[in-house]
Write a protein that holds these residues in place. Structure first.
Motif: not given
Length: 262
Positions: A142-145, A202-212, A254-255
């Protein structure tokens, strides 16, 4: 003025491990203030200790652009007991790093983050055992997608630990995404999440709210969790992971409180 240079390591040391070791003391400093507060001045929110403006290890004002982030800082300082323990103050450590270390060297930090895109955790898969391979697929695909969907970045996968060269255009797409983050606080937070997870995607997907936060942290530790399921849990390893997770969640906060959309 009140500064924290005696117990928070200076960011003038380029190696973060040596900087951390240099800032370690055999005894924690005694708490010298009663109240941690906030003062708004010149468009920034300053941390105050008994009314005096606090400073970073490099003697800059401990000030942030967001009231909510300043409140998180003040909460950490107010929660200290009879001694000041930096290990329990992850938000303060990230803010210090952003002001003293990241703000004057943002291009270097961007470059360091982009290096992760060339050898990200999620590219390297196990051929066996099958259960681990399935867990990696479920957590990382899902991160790569998302990277493909959001940034047009298509990455190559490999089996084992041999390096797999990634398409230049894919890495460039991730660079552009990172370069859009102009807040040194958000950039520092992204860097912390990346180094703790081993994955800028993973970090970028998280800040983009794709992953909590739960999903992001679990995705970063698929291999470790699998090994624990086979061999059992190791107390010291779990404690280390717990402390690192607290830092990851602090960086996420913080982000969220300083990213452009905020």
């Amino acid at each position: 003025m009140t500064d924290s240079r005696d117990w928070f390591p200076s960011n003038e040391e380029p190696n973060p491990m040596r900087a951390a070791q240099a800032g370690m003391k055999p005894a924690l400093p005694k708490r010298f203030y009663k109240h941690a507060g906030i003062e708004e001045r010149d468009g920034l929110f300053h941390l105050t200790l008994d009314g005096r403006t606090a400073k970073t290890p490099n003697r800059q004002a401990l000030a942030v652009p967001s009231r909510a982030l300043a409140e998180a800082l003040a909460e950490e300082w107010q929660a200290q007991g009879g001694e000041i323990d930096p290990s329990t103050m992850p938000v303060t450590r990230i803010v210090n790093s952003a002001i003293d270390g990241v703000a004057p060297r943002q291009a270097e930090v961007v470059h360091d983050l982009v290096r992760y895109a060339g050898s990200d955790l999620v590219y390297y898969r196990a051929g066996e055992p099958e259960r681990l391979a399935r867990s990696q697929e479920a957590a990382w695909s899902p991160v790569l997608h998302w990277a493909k969907e959001a940034h047009g970045a298509r990455f190559s996968l490999g089996e084992g630990v041999m390096h797999v060269a990634q398409p230049e255009e894919a890495v460039a797409a991730i660079r552009r995404a990172i370069e859009r983050i102009d807040s040194p606080f958000a950039l520092a937070a992204l860097h912390v999440m990346t180094t703790l997870s081993g994955s800028v995607l993973i970090a970028l997907a998280h800040v983009a709210q794709r992953l909590d936060a739960d999903q992001a942290w679990a995705a970063a530790h698929v291999d470790e969790l699998y090994q624990e399921s086979v061999w059992g849990e190791d107390y010291e390893a779990m404690e280390r992971r717990r402390r690192r997770e607290a830092d990851f969640r602090a960086a996420s906060l913080v982000y969220r409180l300083t990213a452009p959309e905020n």
